[in-house]
Design a protein around this motif. Structure first.
Motif, mmCIF file in Angstrom:
data_model
loop_
_atom_site.group_PDB
_atom_site.id
_atom_site.type_symbol
_atom_site.label_atom_id
_atom_site.label_comp_id
_atom_site.label_asym_id
_atom_site.label_seq_id
_atom_site.Cartn_x
_atom_site.Cartn_y
_atom_site.Cartn_z
ATOM 1 N N TYR A 109 0.833 -1.203 0.000
ATOM 2 C CA TYR A 109 0.000 0.000 0.000
ATOM 3 C C TYR A 109 0.863 1.246 0.000
ATOM 4 O O TYR A 109 1.778 1.395 0.810
ATOM 5 C CB TYR A 109 -0.935 0.003 1.203
ATOM 6 N N ASN A 110 0.543 2.161 -0.912
ATOM 7 C CA ASN A 110 1.276 3.407 -1.081
ATOM 8 C C ASN A 110 0.281 4.566 -0.954
ATOM 9 O O ASN A 110 -0.409 4.910 -1.917
ATOM 10 C CB ASN A 110 1.940 3.421 -2.465
ATOM 11 N N PRO A 111 0.159 5.162 0.256
ATOM 12 C CA PRO A 111 -0.930 6.110 0.520
ATOM 13 C C PRO A 111 -0.649 7.538 0.056
ATOM 14 O O PRO A 111 -0.713 8.492 0.837
ATOM 15 C CB PRO A 111 -1.061 6.039 2.040
ATOM 16 N N THR A 112 -0.342 7.719 -1.228
ATOM 17 C CA THR A 112 -0.038 9.061 -1.730
ATOM 18 C C THR A 112 -1.122 9.604 -2.648
ATOM 19 O O THR A 112 -0.915 10.609 -3.328
ATOM 20 C CB THR A 112 1.309 9.076 -2.477
ATOM 21 N N GLY A 113 -2.282 8.965 -2.660
ATOM 22 C CA GLY A 113 -3.398 9.488 -3.431
ATOM 23 C C GLY A 113 -3.365 9.091 -4.897
ATOM 24 O O GLY A 113 -2.418 8.474 -5.394
ATOM 25 N N THR B 94 4.181 0.093 -9.834
ATOM 26 C CA THR B 94 4.124 -0.881 -8.748
ATOM 27 C C THR B 94 5.387 -0.867 -7.901
ATOM 28 O O THR B 94 6.407 -0.280 -8.279
ATOM 29 C CB THR B 94 3.926 -2.301 -9.311
ATOM 30 N N ALA B 95 5.323 -1.572 -6.778
ATOM 31 C CA ALA B 95 6.491 -1.716 -5.910
ATOM 32 C C ALA B 95 7.602 -2.489 -6.601
ATOM 33 O O ALA B 95 8.776 -2.385 -6.213
ATOM 34 C CB ALA B 95 6.090 -2.418 -4.611
ATOM 35 N N GLN B 96 7.277 -3.262 -7.628
ATOM 36 C CA GLN B 96 8.260 -4.042 -8.370
ATOM 37 C C GLN B 96 8.848 -3.261 -9.545
ATOM 38 O O GLN B 96 9.663 -3.801 -10.308
ATOM 39 C CB GLN B 96 7.618 -5.335 -8.895
ATOM 40 N N GLY B 97 8.424 -1.999 -9.710
ATOM 41 C CA GLY B 97 8.971 -1.165 -10.772
ATOM 42 C C GLY B 97 8.330 -1.379 -12.126
ATOM 43 O O GLY B 97 8.849 -0.897 -13.143
ATOM 44 N N SER C 134 -6.900 11.349 -0.191
ATOM 45 C CA SER C 134 -6.799 10.105 0.565
ATOM 46 C C SER C 134 -6.695 8.947 -0.407
ATOM 47 O O SER C 134 -7.006 9.081 -1.596
ATOM 48 C CB SER C 134 -8.015 9.910 1.488
ATOM 49 N N GLY C 135 -6.268 7.804 0.104
ATOM 50 C CA GLY C 135 -6.125 6.630 -0.738
ATOM 51 C C GLY C 135 -4.755 6.535 -1.353
ATOM 52 O O GLY C 135 -3.782 7.155 -0.910
ATOM 53 N N GLY C 136 -4.649 5.735 -2.384
ATOM 54 C CA GLY C 136 -3.377 5.493 -3.037
ATOM 55 C C GLY C 136 -3.463 4.243 -3.889
ATOM 56 O O GLY C 136 -4.507 3.955 -4.479
ATOM 57 N N THR C 137 -2.375 3.494 -3.945
ATOM 58 C CA THR C 137 -2.350 2.279 -4.759
ATOM 59 C C THR C 137 -1.888 1.102 -3.912
ATOM 60 O O THR C 137 -1.204 1.271 -2.901
ATOM 61 C CB THR C 137 -1.414 2.439 -5.971
ATOM 62 N N LEU C 138 -2.249 -0.100 -4.368
ATOM 63 C CA LEU C 138 -1.902 -1.318 -3.629
ATOM 64 C C LEU C 138 -1.940 -2.516 -4.567
ATOM 65 O O LEU C 138 -2.343 -2.419 -5.720
ATOM 66 C CB LEU C 138 -2.857 -1.514 -2.442
ATOM 67 N N HIS C 139 -1.521 -3.657 -4.034
ATOM 68 C CA HIS C 139 -1.558 -4.920 -4.767
ATOM 69 C C HIS C 139 -2.862 -5.623 -4.397
ATOM 70 O O HIS C 139 -3.002 -6.144 -3.282
ATOM 71 C CB HIS C 139 -0.358 -5.776 -4.373
ATOM 72 N N PRO C 140 -3.840 -5.659 -5.305
ATOM 73 C CA PRO C 140 -5.155 -6.196 -4.935
ATOM 74 C C PRO C 140 -5.129 -7.684 -4.585
ATOM 75 O O PRO C 140 -5.897 -8.137 -3.730
ATOM 76 C CB PRO C 140 -6.008 -5.935 -6.174
#
Length: 428
Positions: free
Chosen positions: A105-109, A276-279, A162-168
Motif C-alpha cells: 500500500y502506497n498512501p499518496t493518493g 508498482t512496488a516491483q517497478g 486520501s487513498g493510493g495504490t496497492l496490490h489487490p
C-alpha cells in the motif's frame, strides 16, 4: 493457496454469503466477529473476480463524477456520499492494519490527470465542485505536477487527498486468510445457480440446496447469472496490462514518479496507470466491452484489438518507453449501475435476502466497507451510513434495448476519446 472444499447439499447456517470477494469476506468477517455462524460460497476461488484482478487504486471516488452527483442529488446527499467515500478509504486502511495485511500500500493518493487542453476546463470545474461539497481534492497546476515528478504527458490534474495504490491480490489473500482464521467457513468451487428470499432463504447449487436464516449476495458483476437479483447490474469486461520492470534510466526518462501516485486520465473512458512496488507499470481500462445479454460466462474472446489500443495509449503517455516489453495482460468483469452508485440493502420485505453489488470500478474501499452495513443489517443494528447509501439501483431495461444503449454509449465515448488522442498525436 489450497482451495477450500465445495459445499455439501443440506448445509444450514445462520448466514450464507454468496461471493468471496472484498464485499463477501468483509461481511463474513464482521458477522463472525459478532459470533455469527457464517458460510461463504464462492463459485471459483476467493478473489477470482474484480477483487483479485483490479487495477489496484484505493480511491474515494464515488458516482460518475461530482458535478453529476450534485446535479442529480443536490448538495446534501452529495456531501453525505462524499463523506462516505472518504470514510471507506479510512476504514479500508484501518482494516488492513487490524488484520495485519501487507499489500504494497502506497498512501499518496490518485490524480485525475489532463492529457489534452480540452479536458482542463471540465476537470477544473469538477475540482471546484469537490471543494463545494467537502471532498478532499485539490487541483495540481502543471508546475506542481513536474515538481512531483509525475510523467510529462499528464499536464495538470486533481489530486485526491486520501487513498493510493496497492496490490489487490495480496489484499485479497490477506482477507481470505483472516476470514479462515476467524472461523468463517469458505466453500470454493461452489457455483450458485439461484437464490430465493422469504421466511426460509434458500440457495440452489448444481447438486441441491443449502439454506440459512439470512443470505447476502456479494456477487457484483456476476449477479446477472442469478436471474432477477441481477436486473440492476450491467457487467463490463475490462482489460489490464503490465510492463516489464523499468530500469533507473527508464524511470528517470519519465520524470522519476517518486511518490508513485496512481493516475487516471480525464477521458470519457479513462485510462489508469500505477507504478508498482516491483517497478512495473500496470495500466488499462479505456476499452470496456459489453457482451449481448450481459452474461459473464463469456470470457471475451480474442483481445488483439483491445491490446493494440492499450499499447498505443501507453506509448502516447510514455513515448520514451516505446520499447519496454509488455509481460502480461488479463481481463475481468466490473459491475456497473445506471446511476453509477452501488446497489445495497434488502431484496425482500423480511430483510433476510440482502445484496451489496455494483461498485462501478471503485470497489476496493466501498466493497470492503459495505461489509459493516451488511453485518449490521443482519444483526438488526443501525449503521450510521445506512440511510445515505442503502438504495436499490435503477432497474436496467431488457435486451435488445440494454445492449444497444450500452454499446452505443461505449462507441460514442470511444470516438470522442479517439478524436482527443488523434489531436495529441498530430501536435507531436
Amino acid at each position: 493457496m489450497d482451495l477450500q472444499p465445495p459445499a455439501e447439499v443440506g448445509l444450514h447456517t445462520d448466514v450464507i454469503v454468496v461471493g468471496g470477494g472484498y464485499a463477501g469476506l468483509s461481511t463474513a468477517l464482521r458477522l463472525r466477529q459478532a459470533g455469527v455462524d457464517v458460510t461463504v460460497l464462492e463459485r471459483d476461488y476467493c478473489g477470482y473476480g474484480a477483487s483479485g484482478r483490479n487495477a489496484g487504486h484505493l480511491t474515494p471516488t464515488i458516482g460518475k463524477d461530482l458535478p453529476t452527483l450534485l446535479m442529480m442529488y443536490g448538495p446534501a446527499r452529495t456531501g453525505a456520499l462524499v463523506r462516505y467515500a472518504d470514510y471507506c478509504v479510512r476504514h479500508t486502511e484501518e482494516t488492513m492494519a487490524e488484520l495485519g495485511i501487507s499489500c504494497d500500500y502506497n498512501p499518496t493518493g490518485n490524480v485525475m490527470a489532463v492529457v489534452h487542453p480540452n479536458q482542463e476546463k471540465r476537470l477544473r470545474h469538477a475540482a471546484a465542485v469537490a471543494e463545494q461539497v467537502g471532498a478532499k481534492i485539490r487541483f495540481l497546476e502543471s508546475d506542481e505536477m513536474r515538481q512531483r515528478g509525475i510523467p510529462a504527458a499528464f499536464r495538470c490534474g486533481a489530486l485526491e487527498g486520501s487513498g493510493g495504490t496497492l496490490h489487490p491480490g495480496k489484499l485479497m489473500e490477506g482477507m481470505r486468510h483472516a476470514a479462515l482464521q476467524a472461523g468463517v467457513k469458505i466453500h470454493e468451487n461452489t457455483p450458485v445457480l439461484s437464490v430465493s428470499g422469504g421466511s426460509k432463504p434458500a440457495v440452489r447449487l448444481s447438486h441441491g440446496f443449502v439454506s440459512a436464516q439470512h443470505v447476502v449476495l456479494a456477487t457484483n458483476a456476476y449477479t446477472r447469472e442469478l436471474g432477477w437479483p441481477g436486473r440492476r447490474i450491467v457487467p463490463l469486461y475490462v482489460t489490464l496490462m503490465e510492463t516489464a520492470p523499468l530500469s533507473e534510466e527508464q524511470l528517470e526518462s519519465i520524470g522519476g514518479w517518486p511518490a508513485r501516485e496512481g493516475i487516471y486520465t480525464a477521458h470519457e473512458l479513462l485510462e489508469s496507470y500505477r507504478l508498482t512496488a516491483q517497478g512495473t507499470i500496470i495500466f488499462g481500462s479505456k476499452t470496456p466491452r459489453y457482451f449481448w445479454g450481459g452474461g459473464t460466462r463469456n470470457r471475451g474472446g480474442r483481445q488483439d484489438a483491445t491490446g493494440s489500443i492499450l499499447e498505443q495509449a501507453f506509448q502516447d503517455r510514455f513515448p520514451t518507453l516505446k520499447d519496454l516489453p509488455m509481460t502480461r495482460h488479463w481481463a475481468g468483469w466490473v459491475g456497473c449501475t445506471l446511476n453509477f452508485l452501488p446497489s445495497i440493502g434488502p431484496l425482500d420485505k423480511q430483510c433476510q435476502l440482502l445484496h451489496a453489488v455494483g461498485f462501478n470500478g471503485h470497489g476496493i474501499a466501498q466493497a470492503i466497507t459495505v461489509g459493516n452495513i451488511m453485518a449490521d443489517r443482519v444483526l438488526g443494528r443501525r449503521n450510521e451510513w445506512q440511510e445515505h447509501v442503502e438504495r436499490r439501483a435503477v432497474p436496467i431495461p431488457p435486451e435488445p434495448l440494454l445492449g444497444g444503449t450500452v454499446r452505443g454509449l461505449l462507441q460514442l465515448f470511444a470516438a470522442l476519446d479517439r478524436r482527443t488522442d488523434n489531436e495529441l498525436r498530430l501536435k507531436k
